[in-house]
Scaffold this motif. Structure first.
Motif, PDB file in Angstrom:
ATOM      1  N   LEU A  58       0.837  -1.200   0.000  1.00  0.00           N
ATOM      2  CA  LEU A  58       0.000   0.000   0.000  1.00  0.00           C
ATOM      3  C   LEU A  58       0.873   1.252   0.000  1.00  0.00           C
ATOM      4  CD1 LEU A  58      -2.782   1.323   0.147  1.00  0.00           C
ATOM      5  CD2 LEU A  58      -2.738   0.970   2.630  1.00  0.00           C
ATOM      6  N   VAL A  59       1.938   1.253   0.779  1.00  0.00           N
ATOM      7  CA  VAL A  59       2.864   2.385   0.806  1.00  0.00           C
ATOM      8  C   VAL A  59       3.488   2.584  -0.579  1.00  0.00           C
ATOM      9  CG1 VAL A  59       5.081   3.196   1.713  1.00  0.00           C
ATOM     10  CG2 VAL A  59       3.365   2.251   3.270  1.00  0.00           C
ATOM     11  N   ALA A  60       3.941   1.513  -1.191  1.00  0.00           N
ATOM     12  CA  ALA A  60       4.554   1.617  -2.518  1.00  0.00           C
ATOM     13  C   ALA A  60       3.551   2.156  -3.536  1.00  0.00           C
ATOM     14  CB  ALA A  60       5.097   0.259  -2.959  1.00  0.00           C
ATOM     15  N   LEU A  61       2.304   1.728  -3.427  1.00  0.00           N
ATOM     16  CA  LEU A  61       1.267   2.216  -4.339  1.00  0.00           C
ATOM     17  C   LEU A  61       0.983   3.694  -4.087  1.00  0.00           C
ATOM     18  CD1 LEU A  61      -0.612   1.563  -6.637  1.00  0.00           C
ATOM     19  CD2 LEU A  61      -2.271   0.692  -4.977  1.00  0.00           C
ATOM     20  N   TYR A  62       0.922   4.102  -2.822  1.00  0.00           N
ATOM     21  CA  TYR A  62       0.760   5.530  -2.472  1.00  0.00           C
ATOM     22  C   TYR A  62       1.863   6.360  -3.121  1.00  0.00           C
ATOM     23  CZ  TYR A  62       2.528   9.243   0.691  1.00  0.00           C
ATOM     24  OH  TYR A  62       3.088  10.380   1.218  1.00  0.00           O
ATOM     25  N   LEU A  63       3.109   5.913  -2.973  1.00  0.00           N
ATOM     26  CA  LEU A  63       4.229   6.650  -3.545  1.00  0.00           C
ATOM     27  C   LEU A  63       4.173   6.638  -5.071  1.00  0.00           C
ATOM     28  CD1 LEU A  63       7.011   5.408  -1.110  1.00  0.00           C
ATOM     29  CD2 LEU A  63       6.085   7.744  -1.240  1.00  0.00           C
ATOM     30  N   GLY A  64       3.812   5.502  -5.642  1.00  0.00           N
ATOM     31  CA  GLY A  64       3.703   5.403  -7.090  1.00  0.00           C
ATOM     32  C   GLY A  64       2.641   6.318  -7.657  1.00  0.00           C
ATOM     33  N   ARG A  65       1.506   6.377  -7.007  1.00  0.00           N
ATOM     34  CA  ARG A  65       0.435   7.268  -7.461  1.00  0.00           C
ATOM     35  C   ARG A  65       0.851   8.729  -7.346  1.00  0.00           C
ATOM     36  NH1 ARG A  65      -5.014   5.050  -7.734  1.00  0.00           N
ATOM     37  NH2 ARG A  65      -4.670   3.179  -8.959  1.00  0.00           N
ATOM     38  N   GLY A 124       8.771   0.517  -1.513  1.00  0.00           N
ATOM     39  CA  GLY A 124       8.637   1.947  -1.772  1.00  0.00           C
ATOM     40  C   GLY A 124       9.959   2.623  -2.095  1.00  0.00           C
ATOM     41  N   VAL A 125      11.074   2.031  -1.664  1.00  0.00           N
ATOM     42  CA  VAL A 125      12.385   2.638  -1.921  1.00  0.00           C
ATOM     43  C   VAL A 125      12.642   2.748  -3.423  1.00  0.00           C
ATOM     44  CG1 VAL A 125      14.890   2.367  -1.626  1.00  0.00           C
ATOM     45  CG2 VAL A 125      13.350   1.955   0.308  1.00  0.00           C
ATOM     46  N   ALA A 126      12.282   1.739  -4.174  1.00  0.00           N
ATOM     47  CA  ALA A 126      12.475   1.782  -5.630  1.00  0.00           C
ATOM     48  C   ALA A 126      11.654   2.902  -6.257  1.00  0.00           C
ATOM     49  CB  ALA A 126      12.105   0.434  -6.250  1.00  0.00           C
ATOM     50  N   VAL A 127      10.464   3.149  -5.738  1.00  0.00           N
ATOM     51  CA  VAL A 127       9.620   4.226  -6.258  1.00  0.00           C
ATOM     52  C   VAL A 127      10.266   5.572  -5.960  1.00  0.00           C
ATOM     53  CG1 VAL A 127       7.325   5.290  -6.191  1.00  0.00           C
ATOM     54  CG2 VAL A 127       7.553   2.806  -5.924  1.00  0.00           C
ATOM     55  N   ILE A 128      10.776   5.734  -4.755  1.00  0.00           N
ATOM     56  CA  ILE A 128      11.432   6.989  -4.367  1.00  0.00           C
ATOM     57  C   ILE A 128      12.634   7.250  -5.274  1.00  0.00           C
ATOM     58  CG2 ILE A 128      12.730   8.149  -2.534  1.00  0.00           C
ATOM     59  CD1 ILE A 128      10.959   6.437  -0.549  1.00  0.00           C
ATOM     60  N   ARG A 129      13.448   6.237  -5.467  1.00  0.00           N
ATOM     61  CA  ARG A 129      14.640   6.399  -6.318  1.00  0.00           C
ATOM     62  C   ARG A 129      14.239   6.718  -7.761  1.00  0.00           C
ATOM     63  NH1 ARG A 129      18.825   5.884  -3.187  1.00  0.00           N
ATOM     64  NH2 ARG A 129      18.993   4.232  -1.634  1.00  0.00           N
ATOM     65  N   ALA A 130      13.184   6.095  -8.248  1.00  0.00           N
ATOM     66  CA  ALA A 130      12.711   6.363  -9.609  1.00  0.00           C
ATOM     67  C   ALA A 130      12.228   7.806  -9.739  1.00  0.00           C
ATOM     68  CB  ALA A 130      11.596   5.391  -9.988  1.00  0.00           C
ATOM     69  N   GLU A 131      11.546   8.303  -8.721  1.00  0.00           N
ATOM     70  CA  GLU A 131      11.069   9.693  -8.776  1.00  0.00           C
ATOM     71  C   GLU A 131      12.245  10.652  -8.830  1.00  0.00           C
ATOM     72  OE1 GLU A 131      10.043  13.656  -7.640  1.00  0.00           O
ATOM     73  OE2 GLU A 131      11.175  12.325  -6.308  1.00  0.00           O
ATOM     74  N   LYS A 132      13.261  10.434  -8.013  1.00  0.00           N
ATOM     75  CA  LYS A 132      14.428  11.318  -7.991  1.00  0.00           C
ATOM     76  C   LYS A 132      15.191  11.239  -9.314  1.00  0.00           C
ATOM     77  CE  LYS A 132      13.320  12.720  -4.006  1.00  0.00           C
ATOM     78  NZ  LYS A 132      12.453  13.915  -4.025  1.00  0.00           N
ATOM     79  N   GLU A 133      15.346  10.043  -9.854  1.00  0.00           N
ATOM     80  CA  GLU A 133      16.032   9.885 -11.137  1.00  0.00           C
ATOM     81  C   GLU A 133      15.241  10.539 -12.265  1.00  0.00           C
ATOM     82  OE1 GLU A 133      18.343   9.091 -14.367  1.00  0.00           O
ATOM     83  OE2 GLU A 133      18.870   9.242 -12.244  1.00  0.00           O
ATOM     84  N   THR A 134      13.931  10.423 -12.231  1.00  0.00           N
ATOM     85  CA  THR A 134      13.093  11.034 -13.266  1.00  0.00           C
ATOM     86  C   THR A 134      13.185  12.548 -13.218  1.00  0.00           C
ATOM     87  OG1 THR A 134      11.616   9.125 -13.255  1.00  0.00           O
ATOM     88  CG2 THR A 134      10.729  11.172 -14.155  1.00  0.00           C
ATOM     89  N   THR A 135      13.249  13.104 -12.017  1.00  0.00           N
ATOM     90  CA  THR A 135      13.399  14.556 -11.891  1.00  0.00           C
ATOM     91  C   THR A 135      14.736  15.003 -12.484  1.00  0.00           C
ATOM     92  OG1 THR A 135      11.964  14.645  -9.947  1.00  0.00           O
ATOM     93  CG2 THR A 135      13.522  16.463 -10.231  1.00  0.00           C
TER      94      THR A 135
END
Length: 196
Positions: A58-65, A124-135
């Motif tokens: 659920l946390v990973a989905l929250y971050l992904g959304r 959720g860590v992978a989602v966080i890293r993906a967001e930072k890399e995408t930025t």
């Protein structure tokens, strides 16, 4: 039980995700238990586990959304306010961020989440890293489109992303509400130095 795919959420699943997203952002991931989420969403803990499999999912989905919403927001903002390549389009990312953060009293959800789950195997860590890399990649792309050669664009994009991320932390943890204004001004100086 495996978590359902995001596109197949039932109304109860959507309520749970929306409620969890609000609670995780306001209070932190570890401070919010599944009982509190289920109660606030008007469902049961069993429904939460049936829909998502685990709190971590659920946390990973929250971050992904949240990641998806930010990407869509910044793309729409750039298309509306700075549609043409150039320094103005690069700097408009800071303007989009200021607009996005207007009502975000706790700053960056990804930085906050990483403070809680970083250094673990949490999905959720992978989602966080993906967001930072995408930025970072967004800045590199926009700088290249503005006419900066590829090698310089990679370095400048990283510097602009560092200003972006530093401003997010300085706004909240540093108590400096105008940090994005300063970051944008520094970014403008960097762009001028490279493009002239």
């Amino acid at each position: 039980m495996a978590a359902r795919q995001p596109g197949t959420l039932t109304p109860a699943g959507q309520r749970l995700l929306d409620t969890a997203s609000t609670l995780f952002y306001r209070h932190g991931i570890r401070a919010v238990g599944v009982d509190a989420i289920a109660e606030a969403a008007g469902t049961t803990k069993k429904t939460l586990y049936d829909r998502f499999g685990s709190k971590d999912a659920l946390v990973a989905l929250y971050l992904g959304r949240r990641f998806e919403r930010w990407q869509a927001f910044v793309a729409a903002y750039l298309d509306e306010h700075a549609p043409d390549p150039g320094p103005g389009r690069v700097l408009a990312v800071y303007d989009a961020l200021a607009e996005w953060q207007r009502d975000a009293e706790r700053g960056c959800a990804f930085v906050n989440a990483f403070a809680e789950i970083g250094g673990t195997e949490h999905p959720g860590v992978a989602v966080i890293r993906a967001e930072k890399e995408t930025t970072r990649a967004l800045y590199v792309r926009l700088v290249a489109e503005a006419g900066v050669p590829e090698a310089a664009a990679t370095e400048l994009g990283l510097r602009l992303a560092l200003l972006h991320e530093g401003a997010l932390v300085t706004m909240t943890a540093g108590g400096q509400p105008d940090a994005l204004t300063h970051a944008r001004a520094a970014a403008a100086d960097l762009l001028t130095a490279v493009l002239n």
